[in-house]
Write a protein that holds these residues in place. Structure first.
Motif, mmCIF file in Angstrom:
data_model
loop_
_atom_site.group_PDB
_atom_site.id
_atom_site.type_symbol
_atom_site.label_atom_id
_atom_site.label_comp_id
_atom_site.label_asym_id
_atom_site.label_seq_id
_atom_site.Cartn_x
_atom_site.Cartn_y
_atom_site.Cartn_z
ATOM 1 N N CYS A 1 56.636 -16.224 -30.325
ATOM 2 C CA CYS A 1 55.509 -16.423 -31.235
ATOM 3 C C CYS A 1 54.200 -16.659 -30.491
ATOM 4 N N ARG A 2 54.255 -16.906 -29.184
ATOM 5 C CA ARG A 2 53.038 -17.218 -28.434
ATOM 6 C C ARG A 2 52.111 -16.013 -28.309
ATOM 7 N N GLN A 3 52.595 -14.823 -28.659
ATOM 8 C CA GLN A 3 51.739 -13.635 -28.601
ATOM 9 C C GLN A 3 50.639 -13.682 -29.645
ATOM 10 N N TYR A 4 50.810 -14.496 -30.680
ATOM 11 C CA TYR A 4 49.816 -14.558 -31.747
ATOM 12 C C TYR A 4 48.798 -15.655 -31.456
ATOM 13 N N GLN A 5 47.545 -15.252 -31.292
ATOM 14 C CA GLN A 5 46.453 -16.195 -31.057
ATOM 15 C C GLN A 5 45.845 -16.542 -32.424
ATOM 16 N N ILE A 6 46.060 -17.739 -32.895
ATOM 17 C CA ILE A 6 45.585 -18.137 -34.220
ATOM 18 C C ILE A 6 44.282 -18.913 -34.082
ATOM 19 N N GLU A 7 43.213 -18.387 -34.681
ATOM 20 C CA GLU A 7 41.928 -19.072 -34.716
ATOM 21 C C GLU A 7 41.897 -19.941 -35.966
ATOM 22 N N ILE A 8 41.972 -21.257 -35.783
ATOM 23 C CA ILE A 8 42.136 -22.164 -36.917
ATOM 24 C C ILE A 8 41.024 -22.014 -37.959
ATOM 25 N N PRO A 9 39.734 -22.024 -37.581
ATOM 26 C CA PRO A 9 38.698 -21.939 -38.623
ATOM 27 C C PRO A 9 38.767 -20.645 -39.429
ATOM 28 N N GLN A 10 39.166 -19.532 -38.780
ATOM 29 C CA GLN A 10 39.157 -18.251 -39.470
ATOM 30 C C GLN A 10 40.471 -17.958 -40.196
ATOM 31 N N GLN A 11 41.584 -18.442 -39.680
ATOM 32 C CA GLN A 11 42.874 -18.021 -40.213
ATOM 33 C C GLN A 11 43.649 -19.109 -40.942
ATOM 34 N N ALA A 12 43.446 -20.377 -40.605
ATOM 35 C CA ALA A 12 44.259 -21.459 -41.169
ATOM 36 C C ALA A 12 43.469 -22.248 -42.202
ATOM 37 N N LYS A 13 44.060 -22.443 -43.381
ATOM 38 C CA LYS A 13 43.446 -23.229 -44.448
ATOM 39 C C LYS A 13 44.447 -24.276 -44.918
ATOM 40 N N LEU A 14 44.098 -25.559 -44.770
ATOM 41 C CA LEU A 14 44.983 -26.649 -45.160
ATOM 42 C C LEU A 14 44.379 -27.397 -46.333
ATOM 43 N N THR A 15 45.119 -27.464 -47.436
ATOM 44 C CA THR A 15 44.706 -28.249 -48.589
ATOM 45 C C THR A 15 45.776 -29.297 -48.859
ATOM 46 N N ALA A 16 45.589 -30.066 -49.924
ATOM 47 C CA ALA A 16 46.569 -31.105 -50.257
ATOM 48 C C ALA A 16 47.911 -30.500 -50.649
ATOM 49 N N LYS A 17 47.904 -29.240 -51.136
ATOM 50 C CA LYS A 17 49.139 -28.650 -51.658
ATOM 51 C C LYS A 17 49.763 -27.612 -50.733
ATOM 52 N N ARG A 18 48.977 -27.030 -49.827
ATOM 53 C CA ARG A 18 49.567 -25.982 -48.993
ATOM 54 C C ARG A 18 48.796 -25.799 -47.691
ATOM 55 N N LEU A 19 49.517 -25.334 -46.671
ATOM 56 C CA LEU A 19 48.911 -24.829 -45.439
ATOM 57 C C LEU A 19 49.121 -23.324 -45.458
ATOM 58 N N GLN A 20 48.025 -22.586 -45.363
ATOM 59 C CA GLN A 20 48.105 -21.128 -45.422
ATOM 60 C C GLN A 20 47.477 -20.549 -44.159
ATOM 61 N N VAL A 21 48.206 -19.679 -43.481
ATOM 62 C CA VAL A 21 47.715 -19.032 -42.271
ATOM 63 C C VAL A 21 47.784 -17.528 -42.467
ATOM 64 N N ARG A 22 46.646 -16.874 -42.278
ATOM 65 C CA ARG A 22 46.563 -15.423 -42.481
ATOM 66 C C ARG A 22 46.553 -14.714 -41.133
ATOM 67 N N PHE A 23 47.441 -13.730 -40.996
ATOM 68 C CA PHE A 23 47.496 -12.899 -39.797
ATOM 69 C C PHE A 23 46.908 -11.538 -40.158
ATOM 70 N N PHE A 24 45.882 -11.144 -39.441
ATOM 71 C CA PHE A 24 45.176 -9.913 -39.764
ATOM 72 C C PHE A 24 45.896 -8.707 -39.171
#
Length: 907
Positions: free
Chosen positions: A38-61
């Motif tokens: 899984c280390r091949q995926y570079q996740i940019e938190i501000p652009q791809q990860a959204k954390l709310t009280a009900k869910r953590l959502q990560v979008r891979f482009f």
């Protein structure tokens, strides 16, 4: 009596408590291979990860066959125990993507806001010293109560003994000693005890509760009897040795007098005082009075004595590094004076940070530090930890500049284990291997640990940082051009590896240096002069300006580009969303999600509308300008170009331009495997037909690209350090030619405002680590124009290459011409509308009356009084509208009239 229902854990609670064991259980039998892949995926938190009280959502482009996005969502199940529920849009890589998101949570709890459970920890900055201390102790009491530990006494007959404590949660064992319940009469080998300045820790609190249950009150009231002489450390604000002595020791008067004289000494940690202590120990043992020196005290005293010797030796080098013989003798290359000075500084400090600007030769200084310590401190083994892409480069430069042997750690787990035990001087591994091979690394004795690209441990609560900072060695060196990028937390984390007591415990550090509002939001930083004073003995930073005479010249050119109408319209649409959200007095999680997305869309629009709406060919004035620049550079023989963009899709568009120009190029981004990167770099460096290397930030870490003489920044990063790192890939020590830097900025877009953000962050980094800085406080809000000016000076637009006044005048003339053309077009529209009105209104059945003719004449005379005429005699009418709403209404009216005028005639 009814029992109170247990509090249900929230998603935040589950994620903040997530550990590796739980992750492996969630991933199942293939957990280890999934976490490795899984280390091949570079996740940019501000652009791809959204954390709310009900869910953590990560979008891979674009990861599903290159056609659309994949989304991983973590939420809570409807089960009464509220377990984690993990979903991924169907795709062949779904298991690996889920592993990547779980790995992201493990390593980035601080950035995701998970490292401090909400409601449990108030803003440290709002507490006074007494409340801070009380709070810190309360937290440790809570952990002592919640965590299971096994306690074994070395002398069960008394409470005042040495103990072994096994913490079941961490699996680690600690040595503890208890002599009473009074402060400074207890010890624990855990790191928290040594650094928190509280005189206690969760293990000692657990131990004290244990002996209070086990022993009678009379036993606890019987004081400890010291049976032998001993040297121990006191872990107060300063580490100091103390000499413990038995109550009824029979000593000659001469020795008693020396003991009293030693007790009267004030600075017991000074090197000359340490020597007096060791002389006293020798005399006591000669008088048949054995002295026990505790292991931590023995290590500390030995380190202090070695450092005293090194400071004396290196001080003579730093007096005149230009003329010192080590410049030519220490390594197989002649060192520049500032490089020898840096080597002497780091060796003299023992544990230090070299924070020179990118490109000033930190690697050769790291090799030089190891070589000097080999000569003066007899070190034998050095561990170099660096990004995977730099391992081969480190080995090559060690061979080039020294005769010291090196081993690069490669291969399977079994092969790597043997390589750590090699007999070579240097052992080179990467950060990911440290995580996997920590037990083999800890089993070896390292004299010096070098961290290259040391900002990798900037996240002070990330697992990588914790593991790396747990490594032990007498000497340490961090090489990083950016020990701090955005927050003081990052500097704290890097300094903690070098000296975990220098800045004090985290709760006191943040309380002293951060400014927060009543909601706990960080609004600025203070007392930076005190911070600089604390870190000055261990950090050395030289900028390019300070060694400019030894570097080739560098010039910077801003290329400001007006947006297309389509870009401006799309940008305005998303900025309306930004404006509507920021006007709200309270922002929800959904507001923050919408705000981040809108800002991202604005940044992308400044490059091309294609990045936002995915429609080809799209609209981009920047790509048009870039195409002209590429053609110009291709026409110049020998020109080599490094080109950066934030987005891989923008690189796709740029590739098409390079192909149409038939320009040779290679591409590096986060998807290119580490094994292939060095070959691509070599192609760019050595192949004369390869003119461009295009890359994202993820593909550029640690690369030396001295073959390039041009750097193009297609867009601006959020971070000023990233911009400097980009430029330093080409403009660095070893560069033989002048370097031209181009920075493309789309006018009237968020990119102009981004200059202000970049400059504010750069100002904080400079104020914290530049010892010549006079700034004591930094606010996070500053005037945009002033910050823009500072940034342009910082990266050379006004400093290295002053703006030509003729260019400024030409730009002003172009602006005036544009306004004049806009006024003329507006006049034509205005005339057309009223001509249309004149034609659309019913024509009079008879000739105009005298009254109508007189009114027209009066209107003409009145309008003439509001009119000025230009050199060509054209009338210019100037009117003032009451407000912006009137302007909108006028524009709407014009639009309706224009639509009516263009409508087909109805018969």
């Amino acid at each position: 009596m009814a029992t109170k229902p247990a509090k249900q854990r929230t998603l935040h609670d589950h994620l903040s408590r997530l550990n590796l064991k739980r992750v492996e259980k969630l991933l199942g039998a293939d957990a280890k291979s999934l976490l490795a892949n899984c280390r091949q995926y570079q996740i940019e938190i501000p652009q791809q990860a959204k954390l709310t009280a009900k869910r953590l959502q990560v979008r891979f482009f674009k990861v599903i066959n290159g056609k659309r996005n994949a989304v991983v969502t973590i939420s809570l199940s409807e089960h009464k125990r509220k377990r984690l529920k993990i979903d991924c849009t169907p795709c062949p890589q779904s298991d690996t993507l889920i592993a990547a998101v779980l790995h992201l949570v493990l390593d980035n709890k601080l950035e995701l806001g998970l490292s401090i459970p909400p409601g449990e920890e108030p803003p440290w900055e709002l507490l006074d010293d007494e409340a801070l201390t009380l709070y810190a102790i309360t937290q440790r009491e809570k952990r002592a109560k919640d965590e299971r530990m096994k306690i074994e006494s070395h002398d069960p007959s008394t409470p005042w003994a040495d103990y072994s404590i096994l913490n079941y949660q961490s699996g680690k064992s600690y040595h503890a000693a208890l002599r009473s319940f009074e402060p400074n009469n207890a010890y624990c080998s855990c790191q928290d005890f040594k650094t928190n300045l509280l005189g206690t820790c969760k293990h000692l609190i657990k131990l004290q509760a244990h002996i209070q249950r086990k022993f009678k009150k009379a036993d606890l009231e019987t004081p400890h009897v010291q049976k032998e002489f001993a040297v121990a450390l006191t872990y107060g604000n300063e580490l100091t040795p103390r000499l413990l002595r038995p109550a009824n020791s029979q000593l000659p008067q001469r020795l008693l007098a020396k003991l009293r004289a030693y007790d009267a000494l004030t600075d017991k940690a000074a090197p000359e005082m340490l020597r007096r202590l060791l002389d006293l120990v020798r005399e006591l043992e000669a008088a048949e009075q054995p002295v026990r020196i505790y292991p931590d005290a023995e290590r500390w005293i030995e380190e202090q004595l070695i450092r005293s010797h090194l400071k004396t030796k290196t001080a003579s080098i730093r007096e005149n590094p230009d003329a010192h013989p080590l410049r030519t003798r220490l390594l197989k290359a002649e060192l520049l004076p500032y490089q020898l000075d840096g080597i002497a500084f780091a060796a003299g400090a023992g544990r230090a940070i070299l924070a020179d600007d990118m490109g000033l030769g930190k690697t050769i200084q790291g090799i030089g530090v190891a070589a000097l310590l080999k000569e003066e401190a007899n070190i034998e083994r050095v561990l170099v930890i660096c990004p995977a892409s730099l391992k081969a480069q480190w080995q090559a430069e060690i061979a080039k500049f020294s005769d010291l042997g090196s081993t690069q750690v490669l291969g399977t787990a079994a092969e790597r284990a043997a390589q750590y035990a090699n007999s070579g001087f240097f052992t080179i591994c990467n950060y990911e291997q440290v995580m996997r091979d920590i037990l083999h690394i800890e089993s070896q004795n390292w004299d010096l640990i070098i961290l290259d690209e040391g900002q990798r441990i900037k996240n002070w609560e990330a697992k990588t940082s914790r593991v790396v900072k747990g490594l032990r060695s007498p000497f340490a060196l961090v090489l990083s051009g950016t020990p701090m990028e955005n927050r003081l937390d990052e500097l704290y984390s890097v300094v903690e590896f070098i000296d975990d007591r220098r800045l004090g415990p985290a709760y006191r550090f943040f309380s002293k240096h951060r400014v927060v509002n009543t909601d706990g939001k960080v609004t600025g930083f203070r007392k930076l002069d005190e911070l600089r004073a604390h870190i000055e003995p261990i950090i050395l930073r030289r900028t390019r300006d300070s060694v400019l005479g030894q570097l080739p010249p560098r010039s910077t050119q801003f290329i400001r580009i007006p947006p297309t109408d389509e870009q401006a319209e799309l940008h305005a649409h998303h900025m309306q969303t930004v404006a509507s959200i920021t006007r709200k007095s309270y922002l929800t999680e959904m507001d923050f999600m919408r705000l981040q997305k809108a800002l991202l869309m604005c940044r992308m629009t400044a490059d091309s509308t294609t990045l936002v709406d995915k429609q080809r060919p799209g609209y981009s004035s920047k790509l048009e300008k870039l195409g002209e620049l590429i053609q110009q550079l291709c026409a110049e023989p020998g020109r080599k170009v490094v080109l950066f963009s934030e987005w891989t899709q923008m690189l796709d568009l740029i590739e098409e331009q390079l192909q149409s120009c038939k320009a040779g190029f290679v591409r590096l981004d986060g998807k290119v495997p580490q094994k292939k990167r060095q070959q691509l770099v070599k192609t760019f460096q050595t192949d004369p037909d390869c003119r461009f290397i295009i890359m994202t930030n993820a593909g550029s870490t640690g690369l030396n690209l001295q073959a390039a003489d041009t750097v193009i920044n297609v867009d601006l990063p959020w971070n000023p350090a990233v911009l400097e790192q980009r430029i330093a890939r080409a403009h660095r020590m070893g560069q033989k030619r002048p370097v031209q830097v181009y920075i493309l900025v789309t006018d009237e877009t968020i990119e102009e405002n981004l200059l202000a953000t970049l400059s504010a962050k750069k100002e904080l980094a400079t104020a914290a680590v530049d010892m010549d800085s006079e700034l004591n406080e930094v606010a996070l809000e500053c005037g945009i124009e002033e910050l823009k000016r500072r940034l342009e000076i910082l990266i050379g637009a006004e400093g290295d290459a002053p703006i030509d006044e003729s260019q400024r005048a030409e730009a002003a003339a172009q602006d005036a011409a544009r306004k004049e053309q806009l006024a003329l077009s507006g006049g034509q529209l205005f005339s057309a509308v009223f001509a249309f009105l004149n034609d659309a209104l019913p024509a009079p059945q008879t000739d105009p009356s005298e009254q109508q003719t007189a009114l027209q004449r009066q209107f003409t005379e009145g309008l003439e009084q509001c009119t000025e005429r230009d050199a060509e005699g054209r009338p210019s009418l100037r009117i003032t509208l009451p407000d912006d709403a009137s302007l909108q209404a006028l524009a709407a009216g014009f639009a309706k009239f224009a639509a009516l005028a263009q409508a087909p005639e109805v018969k």
